[in-house]
Design a protein around this motif. Structure first.
Motif, mmCIF file in Angstrom:
data_model
loop_
_atom_site.group_PDB
_atom_site.id
_atom_site.type_symbol
_atom_site.label_atom_id
_atom_site.label_comp_id
_atom_site.label_asym_id
_atom_site.label_seq_id
_atom_site.Cartn_x
_atom_site.Cartn_y
_atom_site.Cartn_z
ATOM 1 N N ILE A 218 -6.412 7.873 5.164
ATOM 2 C CA ILE A 218 -4.918 7.468 4.293
ATOM 3 C C ILE A 218 -3.819 7.634 5.355
ATOM 4 C CG2 ILE A 218 -3.650 7.443 2.252
ATOM 5 C CD1 ILE A 218 -6.268 8.261 0.712
ATOM 6 N N CYS A 223 1.334 4.961 2.181
ATOM 7 C CA CYS A 223 0.724 4.896 0.642
ATOM 8 C C CYS A 223 1.747 4.982 -0.506
ATOM 9 C CB CYS A 223 -0.366 6.206 0.487
ATOM 10 S SG CYS A 223 -1.157 6.370 -1.094
ATOM 11 N N HIS A 225 0.567 5.361 -3.721
ATOM 12 C CA HIS A 225 -0.068 6.018 -4.923
ATOM 13 C C HIS A 225 -0.285 4.739 -5.898
ATOM 14 C CE1 HIS A 225 1.165 9.856 -3.119
ATOM 15 N NE2 HIS A 225 2.300 9.501 -3.264
ATOM 16 N N THR A 227 -3.037 3.217 -6.657
ATOM 17 C CA THR A 227 -4.590 3.480 -6.825
ATOM 18 C C THR A 227 -5.393 2.284 -6.823
ATOM 19 O OG1 THR A 227 -4.217 2.882 -9.106
ATOM 20 C CG2 THR A 227 -3.671 5.124 -8.481
ATOM 21 N N SER A 230 -8.868 3.344 -5.139
ATOM 22 C CA SER A 230 -9.630 4.176 -5.850
ATOM 23 C C SER A 230 -10.328 3.380 -6.914
ATOM 24 C CB SER A 230 -8.910 5.269 -6.497
ATOM 25 O OG SER A 230 -8.062 4.956 -7.440
ATOM 26 N N SER A 240 -6.182 8.590 -4.993
ATOM 27 C CA SER A 240 -4.859 8.186 -4.693
ATOM 28 C C SER A 240 -3.635 9.227 -5.086
ATOM 29 C CB SER A 240 -4.941 6.873 -5.278
ATOM 30 O OG SER A 240 -5.694 5.940 -4.784
ATOM 31 N N GLN A 243 -3.560 11.509 -2.280
ATOM 32 C CA GLN A 243 -3.716 10.852 -0.894
ATOM 33 C C GLN A 243 -4.984 11.750 -0.202
ATOM 34 O OE1 GLN A 243 -0.015 11.264 0.770
ATOM 35 N NE2 GLN A 243 0.534 9.050 -0.021
ATOM 36 N N CYS A 260 -5.817 -2.609 -0.014
ATOM 37 C CA CYS A 260 -4.806 -1.912 -0.038
ATOM 38 C C CYS A 260 -3.618 -2.825 0.674
ATOM 39 C CB CYS A 260 -4.742 -0.935 1.084
ATOM 40 S SG CYS A 260 -3.344 0.292 1.175
#
Length: 501
Positions: A218, A223, A225, A227, A230, A240, A243, A260
């Motif tokens: 990651i 990132c 967050h 999710t 995940s 997430s 991280q 992502c």
């Protein structure tokens, strides 16, 4: 691409291994893939195979579980089928069941040492798949062969011939059928839970995969967050929120990589994360006393000393927002990778809003252009800096593109605003913005105070420049965004400024 390669390889392996078990004609005489299965190698103490599989895991993670292990691949097949029934199926992060996982492994080791190897064979993945293929799939295959033989005979061809369909052991058939149904149910409902809770091979390889060189990683700077990764992870191993990835459970299926949108996931060696949003310093932040950090701190203190003195004199609390890089620079990272600090853009800036950075970008960005609004603000109809930059650190933008780029966003400090503190009518900030990101709304006692629409802000700094008490300021976006106009969505600016509208 990695996922497609993995899926193609897994399909070939599963087809080959399955055919090895149902091949009643003896076409395959030397099944190589059987010789590299972890369970049989461990039981026979085949050191070369065990060392090779351990080295493979230490290099690439649990590739074995997604490409070589037939039961693992079969679970992916069931998982794929479950998504056909429930297209909105989502997973999520769940903590590792350490007590159950390692408890089962310990019990199996004790059973093996005590000579009760049947307990191991029940859950060892290759053995379990072999029983399924032999006891369940082969009779079905034989029925299909006999049907083709019947049709062939009717046409006068004897390409296929009849074979007896028989179940050699009812107990084995029932065991294999129960195992198949159990695997199917768990895979439909809980993804790779069998691999990461019950399977002893998965547990052993999970211990090694924690230290693998190539991993799904990651980029904490990119990132946000969201999710999304995940929710796609059938191993429930991507956290997430924090991280983090539990590499002992990651089977390198690569399902998460393409989900992502921030491109924060990658498979490979560890690399430096992208610049993350810089938080304003806290009073209780720990101080690093190393020589290098001491030098940085000294430079930073020297740079902000005049501002500190001014803040104390005026009685205004000091704040240090995240710096805003020039429109067209795309991000702090892009600027620092390409800028040579020639200062041509600073020299040509008509509004004098670009200035050499001291420690705003850190030591790596020393002397590179940063937007400061103490003496001016970024002209709405100006693209001079992007026109003159010789290094490509500030990409060329048109006026239309400039009117949408958001290098920063405005922040309002109610604790400093004169409307709140002195009950005085003002509104200067709302009069100096091209998109009305700052506008006045009714407050108390007939007064109005600023309201912020961050999605409309272009980060031009007009409001910050005009505010007499510095109650409003621009917070830079490390990754430049696009101001959200009506019926449009905010998105990260790309190199070619394809805004995605």
């Amino acid at each position: 691409m990695l996922k497609k390669i993995r899926v193609a390889a897994a399909i070939l392996v599963l087809a080959f291994l399955t055919f090895c078990f149902i091949d009643f004609a003896g076409i395959i005489t030397d099944p190589l893939l059987q010789k590299i299965q972890f369970g049989p190698a461990l039981m026979s103490l085949s050191i070369i195979t065990l060392v090779a599989l351990a080295a493979l895991t230490l290099l690439f993670g649990r590739i074995y579980c997604s490409v070589i292990c037939p039961l693992g691949i079969l679970q992916d097949v069931f998982n794929w089928m479950s998504k056909k029934f429930n297209k909105k199926k989502k997973y999520g992060f769940k903590p590792e069941s350490k007590i159950v996982r390692y408890g089962i492994l310990a019990a199996l080791i004790i059973a093996w040492i005590c000579g009760f190897s049947v307990m191991v064979s029940l859950v060892e993945p290759y053995s379990a798949f072999g029983r399924i293929a032999t006891q369940v799939l082969k009779p079905l295959y034989m029925l299909g062969n006999n049907l083709l033989a019947l049709i062939s005979e009717k046409t006068g061809s004897y390409l296929f011939y009849h074979n007896a369909v028989m179940i050699r052991s009812m107990a084995s058939f029932v065991t294999a059928l129960i195992t198949l149904l159990l695997i199917a149910v768990i895979s439909f409902m809980r993804g790779r839970t069998w691999c990461n809770v019950i399977c002893p091979v998965g547990t052993i390889l999970g211990l090694l995969s924690r230290f693998s060189l190539f991993k799904v990683r990651i980029d904490t700077g990119k990132c946000n967050h969201c999710t999304a990764c995940s929710r796609k992870c059938k191993s429930y191993c991507i956290d997430s929120k924090n991280q983090q990835i539990d590499y002992s459970r990651c089977v390198d299926c690569f399902d998460c990589l393409d989900t992502c949108k921030q491109k924060a996931l990658y498979y490979g060696l560890k690399k430096e994360p992208s610049p993350a949003p810089v938080k304003r310093p806290q009073n209780d932040a720990p101080v690093d006393a190393s020589r290098r950090d001491f030098l940085k701190s000294s430079l930073a203190v020297a740079a902000v000393a005049p501002q500190v003195a001014m803040a104390k004199k005026s009685g205004i609390a000091l704040f240090q927002p995240t710096p805003a890089s020039p429109p067209g620079s795309l991000s702090h990272k892009n600027l620092m990778q390409h800028c040579t600090a020639c200062h041509l853009c600073i020299s040509k800036c008509p509004s004098k809003v670009l200035k050499p950075a001291t420690m705003e970008y850190g030591l790596a960005g020393f002397m590179q252009p940063v937007m400061k609004f103490d003496q001016g603000f970024c002209n709405y109809n100006c693209t001079v800096c992007s026109d003159v930059c010789p290094a490509g650190a500030i990409k060329h933008v048109t006026l239309e593109e400039k009117h949408q780029i958001q290098p920063g966003h405005v922040v309002f400090r109610t604790d400093v605003c004169v409307v709140h503190n002195k009950r005085t009518s003002c509104g200067a900030c709302a009069a100096h913005g091209p998109t009305q990101a700052v506008h006045m709304v009714p407050w108390e006692d007939g007064l109005t105070h600023p309201e912020i629409s961050t999605e409309l802000c272009l980060g031009c700094g007009g409001c910050e420049f005009i505010c007499p008490v510095h109650a409003i300021y621009v917070e830079g976006n490390p990754e430049h965004l696009v101001a959200t106009l009506p019926k449009q969505e905010e998105t990260t600016v790309s190199d070619d400024f394809g805004f995605g509208f």
